[in-house]
Write a protein that holds these residues in place. Structure first.
Motif, PDB file in Angstrom:
ATOM      1  N   CYS A  55       0.824  -1.207   0.000  1.00 48.04           N
ATOM      2  CA  CYS A  55       0.000   0.000   0.000  1.00 48.04           C
ATOM      3  C   CYS A  55       0.857   1.255   0.000  1.00 48.04           C
ATOM      4  O   CYS A  55       0.581   2.220  -0.731  1.00 48.04           O
ATOM      5  CB  CYS A  55      -0.927   0.011   1.214  1.00 48.04           C
ATOM      6  SG  CYS A  55      -2.113  -1.328   1.254  1.00 48.04           S
ATOM      7  N   ASP A  56       1.895   1.251   0.819  1.00 51.86           N
ATOM      8  CA  ASP A  56       2.793   2.404   0.892  1.00 51.86           C
ATOM      9  C   ASP A  56       3.499   2.626  -0.441  1.00 51.86           C
ATOM     10  O   ASP A  56       3.725   3.777  -0.863  1.00 51.86           O
ATOM     11  CB  ASP A  56       3.822   2.204   2.000  1.00 51.86           C
ATOM     12  CG  ASP A  56       3.198   2.217   3.393  1.00 51.86           C
ATOM     13  OD1 ASP A  56       2.064   2.722   3.536  1.00 51.86           O
ATOM     14  OD2 ASP A  56       3.840   1.705   4.330  1.00 51.86           O
ATOM     15  N   GLU A  57       3.833   1.540  -1.117  1.00 48.09           N
ATOM     16  CA  GLU A  57       4.517   1.645  -2.406  1.00 48.09           C
ATOM     17  C   GLU A  57       3.602   2.273  -3.454  1.00 48.09           C
ATOM     18  O   GLU A  57       4.021   3.147  -4.226  1.00 48.09           O
ATOM     19  CB  GLU A  57       4.963   0.252  -2.853  1.00 48.09           C
ATOM     20  CG  GLU A  57       6.027   0.261  -3.911  1.00 48.09           C
ATOM     21  CD  GLU A  57       6.657  -1.100  -4.107  1.00 48.09           C
ATOM     22  OE1 GLU A  57       7.675  -1.171  -4.827  1.00 48.09           O
ATOM     23  OE2 GLU A  57       6.145  -2.100  -3.559  1.00 48.09           O
ATOM     24  N   VAL A  58       2.337   1.840  -3.471  1.00 46.62           N
ATOM     25  CA  VAL A  58       1.382   2.402  -4.418  1.00 46.62           C
ATOM     26  C   VAL A  58       1.112   3.864  -4.099  1.00 46.62           C
ATOM     27  O   VAL A  58       1.027   4.716  -4.990  1.00 46.62           O
ATOM     28  CB  VAL A  58       0.064   1.594  -4.412  1.00 46.62           C
ATOM     29  CG1 VAL A  58      -0.985   2.272  -5.283  1.00 46.62           C
ATOM     30  CG2 VAL A  58       0.311   0.174  -4.894  1.00 46.62           C
ATOM     31  N   ARG A  59       1.003   4.175  -2.821  1.00 44.24           N
ATOM     32  CA  ARG A  59       0.772   5.565  -2.438  1.00 44.24           C
ATOM     33  C   ARG A  59       1.926   6.453  -2.870  1.00 44.24           C
ATOM     34  O   ARG A  59       1.727   7.594  -3.309  1.00 44.24           O
ATOM     35  CB  ARG A  59       0.558   5.666  -0.921  1.00 44.24           C
ATOM     36  CG  ARG A  59       0.219   7.077  -0.472  1.00 44.24           C
ATOM     37  CD  ARG A  59      -0.329   7.104   0.923  1.00 44.24           C
ATOM     38  NE  ARG A  59      -0.873   8.408   1.261  1.00 44.24           N
ATOM     39  CZ  ARG A  59      -1.660   8.637   2.313  1.00 44.24           C
ATOM     40  NH1 ARG A  59      -1.990   7.642   3.114  1.00 44.24           N
ATOM     41  NH2 ARG A  59      -2.119   9.842   2.554  1.00 44.24           N
ATOM     42  N   GLN A  60       3.145   5.938  -2.763  1.00 45.31           N
ATOM     43  CA  GLN A  60       4.310   6.712  -3.188  1.00 45.31           C
ATOM     44  C   GLN A  60       4.264   6.976  -4.688  1.00 45.31           C
ATOM     45  O   GLN A  60       4.640   8.058  -5.159  1.00 45.31           O
ATOM     46  CB  GLN A  60       5.592   5.952  -2.816  1.00 45.31           C
ATOM     47  CG  GLN A  60       6.882   6.632  -3.242  1.00 45.31           C
ATOM     48  CD  GLN A  60       7.064   8.011  -2.627  1.00 45.31           C
ATOM     49  OE1 GLN A  60       6.591   8.269  -1.517  1.00 45.31           O
ATOM     50  NE2 GLN A  60       7.737   8.894  -3.343  1.00 45.31           N
ATOM     51  N   LEU A  61       3.767   6.007  -5.451  1.00 45.68           N
ATOM     52  CA  LEU A  61       3.618   6.198  -6.893  1.00 45.68           C
ATOM     53  C   LEU A  61       2.634   7.324  -7.191  1.00 45.68           C
ATOM     54  O   LEU A  61       2.836   8.125  -8.103  1.00 45.68           O
ATOM     55  CB  LEU A  61       3.150   4.902  -7.561  1.00 45.68           C
ATOM     56  CG  LEU A  61       4.158   3.757  -7.622  1.00 45.68           C
ATOM     57  CD1 LEU A  61       3.495   2.495  -8.162  1.00 45.68           C
ATOM     58  CD2 LEU A  61       5.359   4.131  -8.480  1.00 45.68           C
ATOM     59  N   VAL A  62       1.553   7.389  -6.403  1.00 44.04           N
ATOM     60  CA  VAL A  62       0.549   8.442  -6.603  1.00 44.04           C
ATOM     61  C   VAL A  62       1.116   9.802  -6.240  1.00 44.04           C
ATOM     62  O   VAL A  62       1.038  10.759  -7.022  1.00 44.04           O
ATOM     63  CB  VAL A  62      -0.721   8.153  -5.776  1.00 44.04           C
ATOM     64  CG1 VAL A  62      -1.713   9.313  -5.896  1.00 44.04           C
ATOM     65  CG2 VAL A  62      -1.383   6.863  -6.225  1.00 44.04           C
ATOM     66  N   THR A  63       1.686   9.904  -5.066  1.00 45.44           N
ATOM     67  CA  THR A  63       2.139  11.206  -4.569  1.00 45.44           C
ATOM     68  C   THR A  63       3.351  11.739  -5.335  1.00 45.44           C
ATOM     69  O   THR A  63       3.561  12.950  -5.405  1.00 45.44           O
ATOM     70  CB  THR A  63       2.476  11.130  -3.073  1.00 45.44           C
ATOM     71  OG1 THR A  63       3.459  10.102  -2.855  1.00 45.44           O
ATOM     72  CG2 THR A  63       1.222  10.795  -2.263  1.00 45.44           C
ATOM     73  N   SER A  64       4.145  10.841  -5.936  1.00 49.01           N
ATOM     74  CA  SER A  64       5.311  11.277  -6.711  1.00 49.01           C
ATOM     75  C   SER A  64       4.948  11.606  -8.158  1.00 49.01           C
ATOM     76  O   SER A  64       5.813  11.947  -8.951  1.00 49.01           O
ATOM     77  CB  SER A  64       6.396  10.201  -6.688  1.00 49.01           C
ATOM     78  OG  SER A  64       5.965   9.038  -7.367  1.00 49.01           O
ATOM     79  N   HIS A  65       3.662  11.481  -8.487  1.00 42.74           N
ATOM     80  CA  HIS A  65       3.165  11.754  -9.848  1.00 42.74           C
ATOM     81  C   HIS A  65       3.828  10.854 -10.888  1.00 42.74           C
ATOM     82  O   HIS A  65       4.154  11.292 -11.995  1.00 42.74           O
ATOM     83  CB  HIS A  65       3.357  13.225 -10.222  1.00 42.74           C
ATOM     84  CG  HIS A  65       2.262  14.106  -9.703  1.00 42.74           C
ATOM     85  ND1 HIS A  65       1.325  14.698 -10.513  1.00 42.74           N
ATOM     86  CD2 HIS A  65       1.939  14.456  -8.437  1.00 42.74           C
ATOM     87  CE1 HIS A  65       0.481  15.389  -9.780  1.00 42.74           C
ATOM     88  NE2 HIS A  65       0.827  15.270  -8.512  1.00 42.74           N
ATOM     89  N   ALA A  66       3.978   9.589 -10.534  1.00 41.76           N
ATOM     90  CA  ALA A  66       4.490   8.615 -11.499  1.00 41.76           C
ATOM     91  C   ALA A  66       3.391   8.256 -12.498  1.00 41.76           C
ATOM     92  O   ALA A  66       2.203   8.271 -12.171  1.00 41.76           O
ATOM     93  CB  ALA A  66       4.968   7.356 -10.782  1.00 41.76           C
ATOM     94  N   ASN A  67       3.786   7.966 -13.717  1.00 41.62           N
ATOM     95  CA  ASN A  67       2.860   7.416 -14.710  1.00 41.62           C
ATOM     96  C   ASN A  67       2.852   5.905 -14.548  1.00 41.62           C
ATOM     97  O   ASN A  67       3.900   5.254 -14.668  1.00 41.62           O
ATOM     98  CB  ASN A  67       3.304   7.791 -16.130  1.00 41.62           C
ATOM     99  CG  ASN A  67       3.117   9.269 -16.415  1.00 41.62           C
ATOM    100  OD1 ASN A  67       2.185   9.897 -15.921  1.00 41.62           O
ATOM    101  ND2 ASN A  67       4.014   9.842 -17.207  1.00 41.62           N
ATOM    102  N   VAL A  68       1.676   5.352 -14.288  1.00 42.00           N
ATOM    103  CA  VAL A  68       1.571   3.951 -13.880  1.00 42.00           C
ATOM    104  C   VAL A  68       0.648   3.185 -14.821  1.00 42.00           C
ATOM    105  O   VAL A  68      -0.429   3.661 -15.183  1.00 42.00           O
ATOM    106  CB  VAL A  68       1.040   3.844 -12.435  1.00 42.00           C
ATOM    107  CG1 VAL A  68       0.920   2.366 -12.017  1.00 42.00           C
ATOM    108  CG2 VAL A  68       1.944   4.597 -11.473  1.00 42.00           C
ATOM    109  N   VAL A  69       1.076   1.986 -15.198  1.00 42.08           N
ATOM    110  CA  VAL A  69       0.235   1.045 -15.933  1.00 42.08           C
ATOM    111  C   VAL A  69      -0.109  -0.097 -14.990  1.00 42.08           C
ATOM    112  O   VAL A  69       0.789  -0.733 -14.414  1.00 42.08           O
ATOM    113  CB  VAL A  69       0.945   0.496 -17.183  1.00 42.08           C
ATOM    114  CG1 VAL A  69       0.091  -0.585 -17.842  1.00 42.08           C
ATOM    115  CG2 VAL A  69       1.220   1.612 -18.173  1.00 42.08           C
ATOM    116  N   VAL A  70      -1.397  -0.358 -14.816  1.00 45.59           N
ATOM    117  CA  VAL A  70      -1.869  -1.478 -14.006  1.00 45.59           C
ATOM    118  C   VAL A  70      -2.145  -2.635 -14.960  1.00 45.59           C
ATOM    119  O   VAL A  70      -2.980  -2.512 -15.862  1.00 45.59           O
ATOM    120  CB  VAL A  70      -3.131  -1.117 -13.218  1.00 45.59           C
ATOM    121  CG1 VAL A  70      -3.601  -2.310 -12.380  1.00 45.59           C
ATOM    122  CG2 VAL A  70      -2.872   0.089 -12.322  1.00 45.59           C
TER     123      VAL A  70
END
Length: 234
Positions: A55-70
């Motif tokens: 969860c913390d890893e995903v949250r870091q992706l959101v807050t760092s404005h990473a472009n993410v493919v699920v």
């Protein structure tokens, strides 16, 4: 939306948000087939997809404005995870969400939801995901959400992500996190055969910061099994 002898397949969204697929004879050999896919009435928390560290890893992706493919197979919870991730967007951000069938739950007041439209009886008036992705880029999104990429919209989306539209999310069908980049590369080449595989792969690698892969366990639980980082957020 139309379903009859001339258009025997219907993919539509019901008023409660459920997704319906109707297939009529003679395409459906043994009579009318009606499949309704229901979704939770609430957005699932990220915690339902894995451990606290995940969860913390995903949250870091959101807050760092990473472009993410699920990535993941059918019914592994890709859209549900995407909806859960939006809970960590900030209210000031302008979110533009484009989908074939509206499924993503994003309740921010400063958001725009766009949905594709099939052609009418005369074959006119179709609005494709390619059209919507192109339109969304003119709407000044702070975050772009593309429900699922599987057509020529993939290049517009990747070009946008590689040229400054950070913090964007999308989903794609893939059997593993490591297969996601080749899958996106193949989509580019399918619709733009004049590209080389090297150029297509370089576009994917420059646009996507991370891949989050989901799998569905035998007990029905959907969990994050892998997070692969392609490059850091600039």
């Amino acid at each position: 939306r139309r379903v009859d002898a001339l258009s025997p397949i219907l993919d539509a969204r019901l008023p409660d948000g459920s997704r319906a697929c109707v297939v009529l004879p003679p395409i459906a050999l043994h009579g009318v087939s009606i499949n309704i896919r229901k979704f939770p009435t609430r957005t699932l928390p990220i915690a339902s997809f894995g451990s606290q560290a995940t969860c913390d890893e995903v949250r870091q992706l959101v807050t760092s404005h990473a472009n993410v493919v699920v990535s993941g197979a059918t019914s592994t919870g890709k859209t549900s995870l995407l909806s859960a991730a939006t809970e960590w967007f900030t209210p000031e951000e302008r979110v533009v969400c484009v989908e074939d069938t509206a499924e993503v739950r994003c309740h921010y007041p400063h958001s725009v939801h766009l949905q594709t439209r099939p052609a009418n009886q005369d074959g006119n008036g179709a609005i494709t995901l390619h059209d919507l992705v192109s339109t969304s880029l003119r709407m000044r999104p702070d975050r772009l959400i593309v429900g699922e990429v599987r057509g020529k919209e993939v290049v517009d989306m990747l070009l946008a992500l590689s040229s400054g539209h950070t913090g964007s999310w999308t989903t794609v069908h893939a059997h593993s996190a490591n297969e996601t980049v080749p899958r996106l590369t193949s989509l580019v080449l399918r619709h733009y055969p004049q590209w080389t595989r090297t150029n297509a792969r370089e576009l994917v690698m420059s646009a996507v910061n991370a891949v989050v892969h989901l799998e569905r366990l035998p007990n029905g639980q959907r969990i994050i099994t892998d997070v692969v980082y392609l490059h850091d957020v600039k």
